[in-house]
Design a protein around this motif. Structure first.
Motif, PDB file in Angstrom:
ATOM      1  N   ARG A 136      13.247  -3.269  10.638  1.00  9.52           N
ATOM      2  CA  ARG A 136      14.055  -4.221  10.580  1.00  9.52           C
ATOM      3  C   ARG A 136      13.301  -5.571  10.508  1.00  9.52           C
ATOM      4  NH1 ARG A 136      17.259  -1.744  14.584  1.00  9.52           N
ATOM      5  NH2 ARG A 136      16.024  -2.637  15.935  1.00  9.52           N
ATOM      6  N   ASP A 137      12.163  -5.564  10.990  1.00  4.33           N
ATOM      7  CA  ASP A 137      11.082  -6.732  10.957  1.00  4.33           C
ATOM      8  C   ASP A 137      10.464  -6.845   9.791  1.00  4.33           C
ATOM      9  OD1 ASP A 137      12.368  -7.380  13.409  1.00  4.33           O
ATOM     10  OD2 ASP A 137      10.677  -6.348  14.420  1.00  4.33           O
ATOM     11  N   HIS A 138      10.579  -5.757   9.009  1.00  6.43           N
ATOM     12  CA  HIS A 138       9.501  -5.783   7.796  1.00  6.43           C
ATOM     13  C   HIS A 138      10.322  -5.434   6.685  1.00  6.43           C
ATOM     14  CE1 HIS A 138       6.986  -5.547  11.185  1.00  6.43           C
ATOM     15  NE2 HIS A 138       5.911  -6.334  10.467  1.00  6.43           N
ATOM     16  N   GLY A 179      -1.795   1.724  -3.741  1.00  6.45           N
ATOM     17  CA  GLY A 179      -1.008   0.664  -3.770  1.00  6.45           C
ATOM     18  C   GLY A 179       0.515   0.525  -4.057  1.00  6.45           C
ATOM     19  N   HIS A 180       1.362   1.668  -4.057  1.00 10.19           N
ATOM     20  CA  HIS A 180       2.596   1.574  -4.264  1.00 10.19           C
ATOM     21  C   HIS A 180       3.468   0.927  -3.193  1.00 10.19           C
ATOM     22  CE1 HIS A 180       2.325   3.707  -8.128  1.00 10.19           C
ATOM     23  NE2 HIS A 180       1.496   4.262  -7.637  1.00 10.19           N
ATOM     24  N   PHE A 181       2.859   0.675  -2.123  1.00  8.63           N
ATOM     25  CA  PHE A 181       3.568   0.141  -0.956  1.00  8.63           C
ATOM     26  C   PHE A 181       3.239  -1.651  -1.186  1.00  8.63           C
ATOM     27  CE2 PHE A 181       3.193   3.924   1.796  1.00  8.63           C
ATOM     28  CZ  PHE A 181       4.282   4.525   1.044  1.00  8.63           C
ATOM     29  N   THR A 182       2.488  -2.061  -2.026  1.00 11.17           N
ATOM     30  CA  THR A 182       2.137  -3.378  -2.256  1.00 11.17           C
ATOM     31  C   THR A 182       3.701  -4.127  -2.135  1.00 11.17           C
ATOM     32  OG1 THR A 182       0.136  -2.672  -3.405  1.00 11.17           O
ATOM     33  CG2 THR A 182       0.857  -5.089  -3.449  1.00 11.17           C
ATOM     34  N   GLY A 183       3.613  -5.119  -1.556  1.00 11.09           N
ATOM     35  CA  GLY A 183       4.703  -5.897  -1.253  1.00 11.09           C
ATOM     36  C   GLY A 183       5.845  -5.576  -0.278  1.00 11.09           C
TER      37      GLY A 183
END
Lengths: 227, 227
Positions: free
Chosen positions: B156-158, A192-196
Motif C-alpha cells: 500500500r505504501d509502495h 533487475g525486473h523489479f526496477t521501478g
DNA sequence: TGTACATCAGTGAACGCGCGTTCACTGATGTAC
DNA sequence: TGTACATCAGTGAACGCGCGTTCACTGATGTAC
C-alpha cells in the motif's frame, strides 16, 4: 618436502595460483559477464603470459567449469552450514539471497541462461543435489493429518530422483515450492525486473515462504483439501 | 509507389529483409545462445555480404536490442490476446509457459542472465509493463473481506509504480506472486534444473497458482490472518 | 512517355583487434643417490 | 653435503581465425519534370 596436509610446496603453489586465476576470472565475470571472460586478460592481471594459464587449466571451458563447480560448492556449503547451526526455512532463504546478492553473476552462472548443449559433469550435479538435500531436511516431516494435494499424489509416483534422501511426497512438495518460489523472486530481482517497483523483495519472499504448502502456518489442513 | 499502408515498395522490402535477418539471428541464438550470434554468419545465411547488414541494423547491439524488443512484444501480445479471449490465471500461465518452451533462448533473452551495465531503452520497459498490466487485470479485485497481510500493507505504501493501472494492494500482491511463482518454476525447468526429477512442472505450477494469496480457492480468508 | 537525377541496397577490400591455443625453449625448483 | 637428473612453471613467437566495422564504389530502383 611435504607438509602435514600431504601437499608438496609445488602443489601448494599450484593451488595458490589456480585460486588467484579464478579470482580474477570472477572479477571479470562480475564486471562484464561470462562472455567477456578472456584468458589473455586474466593472464595479464595475474602477471604472466597467456600461454602460462594452460599449466593450470586445460582450456577456457575447463576454467569456466571449475568456476561453476566452485559456485555450487560455495552455495551448498553456505546452505549446509546455516542449516546445521539451526537456521529455519526463512533463514535459509535469507542466506541464499545474501549469497546471490553478494555476486549476482555467480548466481546466474548457475541459475541463469543455460548454454545450449552444455552439460555439467556429474560431480557438479552431485553438488547441486547437496543443496536440495539440505532443503529436504529443512522441510522436515509434514504433520500427520496433512491432506495430500493432487501434486503430492503425482510426486508419490515420481520421486525416484530423491531416493538418496527418502522423503514423503508432502516434504518434496514443500521443498520444491520453497525452491521455485525463492528463485522466482530472486532471479527477477537480480536481473533487475523489479526496477521501478519500490517494494521490498525480502518481504515478498517472507510471505511466499509463510504460505508454503503443508506448513504449520496458514490454514488448517482440513481446509486445504480443495480441488 | 505507395500501397494502402503507406509503405513504399522500398520500405516493404526493407521490412522484409530486416525480418529475415532477425529470423536467422533467432535461429543462431536458439542453436548456441546470444554470445555466439555473429553478424557475418547471419549475412552468409541471408545470402549477402557482412557489411550489407549495416543497411538494416546500426550495430550488433542494435540488432540484439531489436530482438529483445520483439521478444517482449511477442509475449505481451500473446498474454493480452489470451486474456481478452477469456483465459483465466491458470490459462495465462499455460500460455506463457508454452511461449517460453517454444523458444527457451528467447525467454532467457528477456528473463535470463542480465548483461552488467546494459539498460533496455524506455520503449522496451514500457512493453514489459504491458505484461504486468494484463496480470493485474487478470488478478482482478480481491474479495471485500480479505484480511491484509504484512506484505499487502507494505505494498500500500509502495505501489506508485502501478499508478498507470491502479490496483488495490491485494491485487498487486496476487499478481506479483503469480509472476514470481511462475518464473521460479519456468526458469528452473527451462534451464534444466529439474533434470533427473521426473515430476511434471505443469502440475506444480497448477498447484502454486491454486494457492495464490487472496484467491477464491484455498481457504477461507478468516483463516488467512496468521502472523 | 521519356529522360535526368537522386536514392539507396549491396559489394569487396581492408583495418585492427583480440581471441584461444600450440610449440620449442629457458630456467628455476625439487628429488635421488 | 654435494652432485646429477627430472620435473615443471613460465616465456615469446607464431598460428589461424573470425569478429565488428569503415570505406569507396557499383548498379539497380524509384522520383521529378
Amino acid at each position: 618436502m611435504t607438509d602435514p596436509v600431504g601437499q608438496s610446496s609445488r602443489e601448494r603453489y599450484r593451488a595458490q595460483v589456480r585460486a588467484e586465476i579464478k579470482q580474477h576470472a570472477w572479477e571479470q565475470i562480475a564486471a562484464a559477464g561470462v562472455p567477456a571472460l578472456s584468458l589473455n586478460a586474466i593472464a595479464k592481471q595475474v602477471g604472466m603470459s597467456g600461454p602460462a594459464l594452460y599449466r593450470y587449466f586445460a582450456s577456457r571451458d575447463d576454467l569456466i567449469t571449475a568456476l561453476i563447480r566452485d559456485a555450487y560448492r560455495s552455495l551448498a556449503d553456505t546452505v549446509r552450514a546455516a542449516f546445521d547451526s539451526g537456521t529455519d526455512l526463512l533463514g535459509l532463504a535469507g542466506v541464499i539471497r545474501e549469497w546471490a546478492r553478494d555476486d549476482p553473476q555467480r548466481y546466474f552462472l548457475i541459475y541463469g541462461t543455460p548454454v545450449p548443449g552444455y552439460h555439467a559433469p556429474d560431480d557438479i550435479t552431485a553438488i547441486s543435489f547437496e543443496v536440495m538435500a539440505v532443503l529436504l531436511e529443512a522441510c522436515g516431516a509434514p504433520p500427520a493429518d496433512t491432506r495430500t494435494t493432487p501434486f503430492d499424489a503425482h510426486l508419490r509416483d515420481h520421486r525416484t530422483w530423491a531416493f538418496d534422501h527418502p522423503a514423503p511426497a508432502p516434504t518434496l512438495h514443500r521443498a520444491l515450492s520453497f525452491w521455485t518460489r525463492l528463485h522466482g523472486v530472486l532471479s527477477l530481482e537480480l536481473a533487475g525486473h523489479f526496477t521501478g517497483m519500490e517494494f521490498d523483495p525480502e518481504l515478498l519472499i517472507a510471505e511466499e515462504l509463510d504460505t508454503l504448502p503443508h506448513g504449520d502456518r496458514g490454514l488448517d489442513p482440513a481446509d486445504r483439501v480443495s480441488g
